[in-house]
Design an enzyme around this catalytic site. Sequence first.
Site: not given
Length: 317
Positions: A114, A141, A144, A236, A276, A304
């Site tokens: 990450r 991403h 996700q 987001d 998210c 997730r």
Amino acid sequence: MIQSSSLEQQLKGRDFLTLVDYSKEEITYLLELANYLKKQQRAGKMEQPLQGKTLGMIFEKSSTRTRVSFEVGMYQLGGTALFLSKEDIQMGRGESIPDTARVLSSYLDGMMVRTFSQSVVEELANYASIPVINGLTDTYHPCQVLADLQTIQEIKGGLQGVKIAYIGDGNNMAHSLMIGASKMGMDVAIAAPNGYQPDPSITKKAQSFANTEGGTVLITDDPQVATGKADVIYSDVWASMGQESEQEKRVEAFANFQVNTELLELAKPDVTFLHCLPAHRGEEVTSEVIDGEHSAVFQQAENRLHAQKALMTALIG
């Protein structure tokens, strides 16, 4: 465990850097595996195909959902996860990425990274001899979106022809949603202010996938146009990690891009709201929406865990 020998062989040992590299059939398999592992866990049947395996988790960006879901997921699958911050490893003090990749490959069975730059993940994958998973970069991403697709599938009963409207910054989430949704035959509408719209080259890729799979991709600066007849609305934060200095400027630019009750009324009556997380309540979404009857953000967050268990099982197991 679900069986698909050809897909198992295709996925074993692969990197997961972006959904661009994965076919509709491969994504479908990962979603089926995620659903299976979730069902097994709910029934108290914990399968452990990763006994004796170890995942290294390199974090240059902070995280709640990514860290906990990968760490808990690896434990539930019978393996061990190691948290490695930039202060914990020599890469943060100047060791080259190729050297880091080669060394960690001799200790680990998989790496999750990450970080900020997509090039870091790609260079690690280029020199590593073990699967490398993109846990988030400024460009993509994909982990996700795997959970997002699982959530939409659970709620809507399928993905083909489902319309998703993303309202906000044309960032890594917008990029990965466009790619993942278009590969699954969904209709994607991205509403972002001029100057904050998705990377045109990634939009072009998504449009190509949509043409193949029977979906559509729309980029607009009008949230109302994007939201019309939507099955799913997605939001987001307006300023992502590393953009804190732009917060004030972005709040002004995105003032008309808040997901609120009025915007939801333009979508289908059974519209689902996704985010998210973390959310900045009162900015990109109101508390009334995120806590309301249309919201599935916590089901999405739970997925997730299941989606990443499926990913680790397929790539490392």
